[in-house]
Design a protein around this motif. Structure first.
Motif, short mmCIF file in Angstrom:
data_model
loop_
_atom_site.label_atom_id
_atom_site.label_comp_id
_atom_site.label_asym_id
_atom_site.label_seq_id
_atom_site.Cartn_x
_atom_site.Cartn_y
_atom_site.Cartn_z
N LEU A 1 -10.02 11.74 -5.15
CA LEU A 1 -9.05 11.48 -6.21
C LEU A 1 -7.63 11.74 -5.71
CD1 LEU A 1 -8.38 10.77 -9.16
CD2 LEU A 1 -8.68 13.22 -9.69
N GLY A 2 -7.44 12.84 -4.99
CA GLY A 2 -6.12 13.13 -4.42
C GLY A 2 -5.66 12.05 -3.45
N LEU A 3 -6.58 11.59 -2.60
CA LEU A 3 -6.25 10.52 -1.66
C LEU A 3 -5.92 9.22 -2.39
CD1 LEU A 3 -9.00 11.25 1.00
CD2 LEU A 3 -6.52 11.51 1.32
N PHE A 4 -6.67 8.94 -3.47
CA PHE A 4 -6.38 7.75 -4.27
C PHE A 4 -4.98 7.84 -4.86
CE2 PHE A 4 -6.16 5.87 -8.51
CZ PHE A 4 -6.33 4.53 -8.18
N ILE A 5 -4.59 9.00 -5.36
CA ILE A 5 -3.26 9.19 -5.94
C ILE A 5 -2.19 8.95 -4.86
CG2 ILE A 5 -1.68 10.91 -6.93
CD1 ILE A 5 -4.21 11.99 -8.46
N LEU A 6 -2.41 9.50 -3.66
CA LEU A 6 -1.48 9.24 -2.55
C LEU A 6 -1.39 7.75 -2.23
CD1 LEU A 6 -2.25 12.08 0.04
CD2 LEU A 6 -0.10 11.68 -1.14
N HIS A 7 -2.55 7.11 -2.14
CA HIS A 7 -2.61 5.68 -1.82
C HIS A 7 -1.90 4.86 -2.90
CE1 HIS A 7 -4.26 2.09 0.02
NE2 HIS A 7 -4.85 1.73 -1.12
N PHE A 8 -2.20 5.15 -4.16
CA PHE A 8 -1.58 4.42 -5.26
C PHE A 8 -0.08 4.69 -5.31
CE2 PHE A 8 -0.68 3.45 -9.75
CZ PHE A 8 -1.15 2.15 -9.77
N GLY A 9 0.32 5.92 -5.03
CA GLY A 9 1.75 6.26 -4.96
C GLY A 9 2.46 5.45 -3.89
N ALA A 10 1.80 5.26 -2.76
CA ALA A 10 2.38 4.45 -1.69
C ALA A 10 2.50 2.99 -2.11
CB ALA A 10 1.55 4.57 -0.41
#
Length: 188
Positions: free
Chosen positions: A162-171
């Motif tokens: 979930l944290g990685l998804f948030i980083l990816h989506f933020g990018a």
């Protein structure tokens, strides 16, 4: 380079990117299919604990079946990543390294999470009946000694994912809304 690629910050609508500047069709298909499956599977895993036991079993079968599908699609995606045409790298060195690190971790946890969930279910003594139809061979069988460890790995990997998804989506938001570049169109 075409004008749409050089337009950079002025790009406001979906530019037509020539094939060398987009990911291969198989890469794009797998990316969005896996994303959709994870966006269905992850919430199911959370909701299971809040529903009645008879409904929870159906949610659980769907959660586990979709997760098992994600596992196999991720293995296909790894093979695709090794063989498919990739667009040339763009952007500053640190952005490219950060993107590479996040993508690598996404790949790792998109394999670790469903694999640990599948093995945890087996270790708890419940073989997977894929979509309620096909019983999948249990590689470890009932193993109470490791069941809770595998369950913990599955749960922790879900939160990390979930944290990685948030980083990816933020990018994605950063590139599409703030930089207004063509990064998103490479995978669409």
């Amino acid at each position: 380079m075409s004008e749409t690629l050089e337009a950079g910050p002025q790009t406001t609508s979906a530019p037509h990117l020539p094939p060398p500047h987009r990911h291969a069709g198989t890469t794009r298909l797998l990316h969005w299919l896996i994303a959709a499956l994870v966006l269905m599977t992850w919430p199911l895993g959370i909701v299971i604990q809040f529903v009645k036991s008879d409904v929870a079993l159906n949610f659980y079968i769907l959660h586990e079946s979709l997760g098992f599908l994600v596992l196999w699609l991720m293995l296909v995606r790894v093979g695709n990543k090794l063989t498919a045409q990739k667009p040339p790298a763009e952007g500053p060195f640190l952005e490219r390294m950060a993107a590479s690190a996040v993508h690598g971790l996404l790949y790792a946890f998109l394999i670790i999470m469903p694999l640990s969930g599948f093995l945890a279910t087996n270790a708890h003594g419940f073989p997977l009946k894929w979509f309620g139809v096909l019983t999948v061979w249990s590689p470890i069988g009932k193993s109470p000694d490791i069941a809770w460890t595998l369950s913990a790995i599955h749960e922790w990997s879900a939160w990390i994912l979930l944290g990685l998804f948030i980083l990816h989506f933020g990018a994605v938001i950063f590139h599409h809304v703030i930089k207004r570049d063509t990064t998103l169109y490479r995978i669409v």
